[in-house]
Design a protein around this motif. Structure first.
Motif, mmCIF file in Angstrom:
data_model
loop_
_atom_site.group_PDB
_atom_site.id
_atom_site.type_symbol
_atom_site.label_atom_id
_atom_site.label_comp_id
_atom_site.label_asym_id
_atom_site.label_seq_id
_atom_site.Cartn_x
_atom_site.Cartn_y
_atom_site.Cartn_z
ATOM 1 N N ALA A 170 -19.233 -17.701 -12.596
ATOM 2 C CA ALA A 170 -19.923 -18.807 -11.897
ATOM 3 C C ALA A 170 -20.898 -18.289 -10.829
ATOM 4 O O ALA A 170 -21.594 -19.078 -10.200
ATOM 5 C CB ALA A 170 -18.890 -19.736 -11.268
ATOM 6 N N GLY A 171 -20.920 -16.959 -10.623
ATOM 7 C CA GLY A 171 -21.926 -16.394 -9.716
ATOM 8 C C GLY A 171 -21.380 -15.849 -8.417
ATOM 9 O O GLY A 171 -22.125 -15.279 -7.622
ATOM 10 N N ALA A 172 -20.080 -16.035 -8.164
ATOM 11 C CA ALA A 172 -19.503 -15.571 -6.891
ATOM 12 C C ALA A 172 -19.425 -14.038 -6.872
ATOM 13 O O ALA A 172 -19.357 -13.399 -7.929
ATOM 14 C CB ALA A 172 -18.102 -16.169 -6.716
ATOM 15 N N ASN A 173 -19.455 -13.474 -5.663
ATOM 16 C CA ASN A 173 -19.257 -12.025 -5.493
ATOM 17 C C ASN A 173 -17.807 -11.806 -5.108
ATOM 18 O O ASN A 173 -17.429 -12.062 -3.968
ATOM 19 C CB ASN A 173 -20.141 -11.476 -4.361
ATOM 20 C CG ASN A 173 -21.601 -11.656 -4.685
ATOM 21 O OD1 ASN A 173 -21.988 -11.619 -5.848
ATOM 22 N ND2 ASN A 173 -22.414 -11.883 -3.674
ATOM 23 N N VAL A 174 -17.023 -11.373 -6.058
ATOM 24 C CA VAL A 174 -15.569 -11.333 -5.837
ATOM 25 C C VAL A 174 -15.077 -9.904 -5.634
ATOM 26 O O VAL A 174 -15.403 -9.018 -6.427
ATOM 27 C CB VAL A 174 -14.804 -11.954 -7.031
ATOM 28 C CG1 VAL A 174 -13.312 -12.045 -6.722
ATOM 29 C CG2 VAL A 174 -15.358 -13.325 -7.378
ATOM 30 N N GLU A 175 -14.312 -9.713 -4.589
ATOM 31 C CA GLU A 175 -13.631 -8.433 -4.392
ATOM 32 C C GLU A 175 -12.134 -8.672 -4.555
ATOM 33 O O GLU A 175 -11.575 -9.595 -3.956
ATOM 34 C CB GLU A 175 -13.943 -7.905 -2.983
ATOM 35 C CG GLU A 175 -13.414 -6.503 -2.797
ATOM 36 C CD GLU A 175 -14.019 -5.810 -1.578
ATOM 37 O OE1 GLU A 175 -15.229 -5.982 -1.319
ATOM 38 O OE2 GLU A 175 -13.250 -5.125 -0.888
ATOM 39 N N LEU A 176 -11.517 -7.862 -5.388
ATOM 40 C CA LEU A 176 -10.078 -8.024 -5.654
ATOM 41 C C LEU A 176 -9.327 -6.803 -5.116
ATOM 42 O O LEU A 176 -9.608 -5.675 -5.516
ATOM 43 C CB LEU A 176 -9.863 -8.174 -7.168
ATOM 44 C CG LEU A 176 -8.441 -8.225 -7.716
ATOM 45 C CD1 LEU A 176 -7.605 -9.295 -7.039
ATOM 46 C CD2 LEU A 176 -8.466 -8.495 -9.218
ATOM 47 N N LEU A 177 -8.412 -7.051 -4.207
ATOM 48 C CA LEU A 177 -7.601 -5.969 -3.627
ATOM 49 C C LEU A 177 -6.188 -6.044 -4.202
ATOM 50 O O LEU A 177 -5.548 -7.103 -4.157
ATOM 51 C CB LEU A 177 -7.522 -6.135 -2.100
ATOM 52 C CG LEU A 177 -6.562 -5.178 -1.406
ATOM 53 C CD1 LEU A 177 -7.226 -3.833 -1.145
ATOM 54 C CD2 LEU A 177 -6.049 -5.752 -0.092
ATOM 55 N N TRP A 178 -5.709 -4.932 -4.720
ATOM 56 C CA TRP A 178 -4.339 -4.891 -5.241
ATOM 57 C C TRP A 178 -3.395 -4.287 -4.217
ATOM 58 O O TRP A 178 -3.633 -3.204 -3.707
ATOM 59 C CB TRP A 178 -4.282 -4.035 -6.518
ATOM 60 C CG TRP A 178 -4.891 -4.728 -7.690
ATOM 61 C CD1 TRP A 178 -6.068 -4.408 -8.313
ATOM 62 C CD2 TRP A 178 -4.366 -5.860 -8.372
ATOM 63 N NE1 TRP A 178 -6.295 -5.281 -9.345
ATOM 64 C CE2 TRP A 178 -5.272 -6.174 -9.411
ATOM 65 C CE3 TRP A 178 -3.217 -6.653 -8.218
ATOM 66 C CZ2 TRP A 178 -5.066 -7.236 -10.283
ATOM 67 C CZ3 TRP A 178 -3.026 -7.713 -9.097
ATOM 68 C CH2 TRP A 178 -3.940 -8.000 -10.110
ATOM 69 N N GLU A 179 -2.305 -4.986 -3.977
ATOM 70 C CA GLU A 179 -1.213 -4.454 -3.181
ATOM 71 C C GLU A 179 -0.083 -4.110 -4.156
ATOM 72 O O GLU A 179 -0.006 -4.664 -5.250
ATOM 73 C CB GLU A 179 -0.725 -5.513 -2.181
ATOM 74 C CG GLU A 179 -1.714 -5.781 -1.050
ATOM 75 C CD GLU A 179 -1.606 -4.767 0.067
ATOM 76 O OE1 GLU A 179 -2.294 -3.725 -0.014
ATOM 77 O OE2 GLU A 179 -0.840 -4.997 1.001
ATOM 78 N N HIS A 180 0.814 -3.195 -3.742
ATOM 79 C CA HIS A 180 1.880 -2.777 -4.669
ATOM 80 C C HIS A 180 3.131 -3.625 -4.516
ATOM 81 O O HIS A 180 4.158 -3.317 -5.102
ATOM 82 C CB HIS A 180 2.209 -1.301 -4.461
ATOM 83 C CG HIS A 180 1.072 -0.423 -4.886
ATOM 84 N ND1 HIS A 180 0.785 -0.150 -6.213
ATOM 85 C CD2 HIS A 180 0.097 0.177 -4.163
ATOM 86 C CE1 HIS A 180 -0.296 0.597 -6.282
ATOM 87 N NE2 HIS A 180 -0.730 0.810 -5.053
ATOM 88 N N TYR A 181 3.036 -4.698 -3.764
ATOM 89 C CA TYR A 181 4.218 -5.517 -3.472
ATOM 90 C C TYR A 181 4.225 -6.778 -4.337
ATOM 91 O O TYR A 181 3.574 -6.830 -5.375
ATOM 92 C CB TYR A 181 4.245 -5.859 -1.982
ATOM 93 C CG TYR A 181 4.163 -4.622 -1.120
ATOM 94 C CD1 TYR A 181 5.296 -3.805 -0.950
ATOM 95 C CD2 TYR A 181 2.971 -4.261 -0.521
ATOM 96 C CE1 TYR A 181 5.216 -2.649 -0.183
ATOM 97 C CE2 TYR A 181 2.888 -3.112 0.258
ATOM 98 C CZ TYR A 181 4.014 -2.312 0.424
ATOM 99 O OH TYR A 181 3.942 -1.181 1.179
ATOM 100 N N GLY A 182 4.951 -7.794 -3.864
ATOM 101 C CA GLY A 182 5.072 -9.031 -4.614
ATOM 102 C C GLY A 182 4.152 -10.117 -4.081
ATOM 103 O O GLY A 182 2.970 -9.878 -3.849
#
Ligand code: MLT
Length: 202
Positions: A170-182
């Motif tokens: 849809a055009g958004a600038n998305v940053e995805l951060l992964w954590e190792h938890y729940g």
């Protein structure tokens, strides 16, 4: 809607819209606003739904299964509340950045899914895909930060990736951060969100 509003010290800053998780209140995420931007206005809202006494922003039929009709109704209700609050508290409706956790992140994502210009940006802690099979509005250039847990029993990894993909298409600038938890909200993801916010909005 039950809420609290704190006027910021810098009127050029966005208004931070705080949206708590299931069982939370409008007080829960106030420390996040302090970390992300202590000069900004803060509008913190309590969800209108009660599930066994726990506030939520929309109904669900089961864990992870949303009541779509109610989600749409509540998304409109929250958007209308933002319009009214901008008038009442004299802030720029076009300059609202959501910070949501879990159920609150889901309604923030739903605002993005339903309204072009509904949010200037969003920090989504452990969100899910609010609806499927929808044509999203044009979200060109809208910055979105997603924090997700690799071992989240409520939100599988592929759901976070799907949300990132739908918003990006849809055009958004998305940053995805992964954590190792729940599913929990961690200090490190809040600090990463604050750093990201400062890059986007100052
Ligand atoms: C929901 O909206 O139901 C969440 O993703 C899970 C929760 O709030 O517990």
């Amino acid at each position: 809607m039950k809420h609290l509003f704190k006027k910021g010290t810098n009127s050029n800053k966005p208004t931070l819209l705080l949206l708590h998780g299931t069982g939370g209140t409008e007080h829960d995420l106030l420390p996040l606003a302090e970390i992300v931007d202590r000069e900004a206005n803060v509008l913190s809202v309590r969800g209108n739904i009660l599930e066994n006494g726990m506030p939520r922003f929309f109904r669900r039929l089961a864990e992870g299964v949303f009541d779509e009709e109610d989600l749409i109704f509540r998304t409109n209700e929250l958007n209308e509340f933002l319009n009214e609050s901008a008038e009442k508290y004299d802030f720029d409706r076009k300059n609202v950045v959501a910070i949501g956790y879990s159920n609150g992140a889901n309604i923030a994502a739903s605002i993005l899914f339903h309204f072009a210009g509904g949010l200037k940006g969003a920090i989504l802690h452990h969100p899910m895909v609010p609806r499927r099979g929808l044509d999203l509005p044009n979200l060109k250039g809208i910055p979105v930060f997603i924090a997700a847990g690799k071992n989240d029993p409520i939100c599988p990894m592929k759901e976070s990736e799907e949300l990132q993909e739908l918003l990006t298409i849809a055009g958004a600038n998305v940053e995805l951060l992964w954590e190792h938890y729940g599913h929990q909200l961690t200090r490190t993801e809040v600090e990463a969100a604050a750093k990201w916010y400062q890059e986007q909005f100052s």
